[in-house]
Write an enzyme that holds these catalytic residues in place. Structure first.
Site, PDB file in Angstrom:
ATOM      1  N   SER A 104       0.831  -1.188   0.000  1.00 47.54           N
ATOM      2  CA  SER A 104       0.000   0.000   0.000  1.00 47.54           C
ATOM      3  C   SER A 104       0.875   1.252   0.000  1.00 47.54           C
ATOM      4  O   SER A 104       1.699   1.429  -0.893  1.00 47.54           O
ATOM      5  CB  SER A 104      -0.945  -0.062   1.216  1.00 47.54           C
ATOM      6  OG  SER A 104      -1.980   0.880   1.110  1.00 47.54           O
ATOM      7  N   GLU A 207      -1.590  -3.290  -7.930  1.00 49.19           N
ATOM      8  CA  GLU A 207      -2.829  -3.601  -7.209  1.00 49.19           C
ATOM      9  C   GLU A 207      -3.405  -2.287  -6.712  1.00 49.19           C
ATOM     10  O   GLU A 207      -2.711  -1.272  -6.683  1.00 49.19           O
ATOM     11  CB  GLU A 207      -2.554  -4.545  -6.026  1.00 49.19           C
ATOM     12  CG  GLU A 207      -1.591  -4.014  -4.966  1.00 49.19           C
ATOM     13  CD  GLU A 207      -2.189  -3.088  -3.915  1.00 49.19           C
ATOM     14  OE1 GLU A 207      -3.419  -3.137  -3.696  1.00 49.19           O
ATOM     15  OE2 GLU A 207      -1.431  -2.295  -3.337  1.00 49.19           O
ATOM     16  N   HIS A 278      -4.941  -5.759  -1.422  1.00 45.89           N
ATOM     17  CA  HIS A 278      -5.608  -5.601  -0.132  1.00 45.89           C
ATOM     18  C   HIS A 278      -6.593  -6.749   0.064  1.00 45.89           C
ATOM     19  O   HIS A 278      -7.806  -6.567   0.131  1.00 45.89           O
ATOM     20  CB  HIS A 278      -6.306  -4.243  -0.068  1.00 45.89           C
ATOM     21  CG  HIS A 278      -5.335  -3.098   0.038  1.00 45.89           C
ATOM     22  ND1 HIS A 278      -4.485  -2.745  -0.995  1.00 45.89           N
ATOM     23  CD2 HIS A 278      -5.066  -2.245   1.054  1.00 45.89           C
ATOM     24  CE1 HIS A 278      -3.750  -1.705  -0.611  1.00 45.89           C
ATOM     25  NE2 HIS A 278      -4.070  -1.390   0.620  1.00 45.89           N
TER      26      HIS A 278
END
Length: 312
Positions: A104, A207, A278
Site C-alpha cells: 500500500s 494492485e 488488499h
C-alpha cells in the site's frame, strides 16, 4: 527457530488497536520475538505521529538488527517524507539481513529505496490487516512469510482466470527482469519525481483498493502515456478490490479496462489474477529483484531463486 520482528508505523495512525494487538499476538504465537516500536501507536491528525516521529521510527527499524521490519499498516504518509528518508541506513540494514516488508503506502518507500540504493525490499503483509485479521491470518500469506524468514522462498505461482487462458498460452519465458510496482495510486503519484524507478524490461506488478475501474484506467493510461508500460516485459495485475460500480457505468468495468490495455499494448503480456493486494491471500514479492516468468497453460510461475545471502 525464533526470528526477531520489528513493528513500526511509517504511515497512517493505527485506529484498529484490536487488530494490531491480534497481529502482535499471532506473530508471538508463531514463535517469533516481537519488538514494537515506541511510537507505533502514536497519532497526529491522520498520521502515526508527525513526520519527524515517523522518520525516527524508520531509523529505529533500520537500526533494530531484526530479521524483519513489518509495518503496522499502510494508509498515507510516506510520500511526504521521501526527501528525508535514511536510505543508506535502510540499505545497510537490508545488507545485514533485515527484510523490509509492507504494501500500500509502503510502495513509496520501496520505489525510492530502489532508485537511491538498488536495495531489494518485499511487497507483503502488514501487521493489523493481515496477521491481525478478524477471521484469522491467511494460511498462504503465513506460509510465504515463513518461507521468506527462513530463506526457503524461491518463487510463487498462480492460475490465470479462465478468460485469460490465451495470454498464458502466448507468454514466452521472461528471464532476469526486475520485479517492481505495488500500489497503482501511490506509484502513479511518483511519476515525474526523482523517486520513480526508471525500470526498463521489468515485470511491473500492480494492485489497488477503493479505486473505481475508471480511476484505475486513468492511472494505467498515465503510465502508458508516459511510456512506462511499453518498456516492460510484462505487466502483472494483482487484486483490485473495494470499489462499487454505479448505474452510470453501463457495463464499464475492470475486464474491459484490461482488454483495452491489451489492445493498446500488443507486445506487452498483461497477466491477471496475481494473489497480491488488499486481500487476505497474498504472496510476498521481492521488489527490485530479478525474476523469471513462465507459463504452463493457465498456470503462471514467477521465480526469483535463492535471495538469502545472510545467515543470522
Amino acid at each position: 527457530m525464533s526470528k526477531h520482528i520489528y513493528i513500526y508505523s511509517p504511515s497512517s495512525a493505527v485506529r484498529d488497536k484490536a487488530a494490531f494487538k491480534r497481529g502482535v499476538k499471532r506473530l508471538k504465537a508463531l514463535g517469533h520475538e516481537v519488538e514494537v516500536d515506541e511510537s507505533a501507536l502514536k497519532s497526529q491528525q491522520r498520521f502515526a505521529g508527525d513526520d519527524a516521529t515517523r522518520l525516527a521510527a524508520i531509523g529505529r527499524a533500520a537500526a533494530s538488527g531484526a530479521d524483519a521490519a513489518l509495518i503496522s499498516r499502510g494508509g498515507y504518509g510516506l510520500t511526504r517524507i521521501l526527501d528525508a528518508l535514511p536510505y543508506k541506513a535502510i540499505a545497510k540494514a537490508i545488507e545485514r539481513g533485515t527484510e523490509f516488508i509492507g504494501l500500500s503506502d509502503f510502495t513509496a518507500l520501496q520505489c525510492a529505496l530502489l532508485v537511491k540504493t538498488g536495495a531489494v525490499s518485499w511487497a507483503g503483509p502488514a501487521v493489523g490487516e493481515d496477521f491481525g485479521a478478524e477471521a484469522g491470518a491467511d494460511d498462504i500469506m503465513e506460509a510465504c512469510f515463513d518461507d521468506l524468514l527462513y530463506g526457503q522462498g524461491e518463487g510463487t505461482g498462480w492460475r490465470l482466470p479462465a478468460r485469460d487462458a490465451a495470454v498464458g498460452e502466448g507468454l514466452r519465458g521472461i528471464h532476469g527482469a526486475p520485479l517492481w510496482g505495488g500500489n497503482l495510486c501511490v506509484l502513479t503519484a511518483l511519476l515525474g519525481t526523482p523517486y520513480f524507478p526508471a525500470v526498463d524490461k521489468g515485470v511491473l506488478f500492480l494492485e489497488d483498493v477503493n479505486e473505481h475501474p475508471y480511476r484505475v484506467e486513468r492511472m494505467l493510461d498515465q503510465l502508458r502515456h508516459a511510456g512506462v508500460l511499453a518498456r516492460q516485459k510484462a505487466v502483472v495485475l494483482g487484486q483490485f478490490t473495494g470499489y462499487k460500480k454505479s448505474a452510470h457505468d453501463r457495463g464499464f468495468g475492470l475486464p474491459g479496462v484490461v482488454e483495452r490495455l491489451r489492445s493498446l499494448l500488443p507486445k506487452v503480456p498483461i497477466l491477471t489474477g496475481l494473489p497480491f493486494g488488499h486481500v487476505p491471500t497474498k504472496v510476498l514479492l521481492p521488489f527490485g529483484a530479478k525474476v523469471e516468468l513462465a507459463a504452463d497453460g493457465r498456470d503462471i510461475f514467477m521465480v526469483w531463486g535463492h535471495r538469502h545471502a545472510h545467515a543470522h
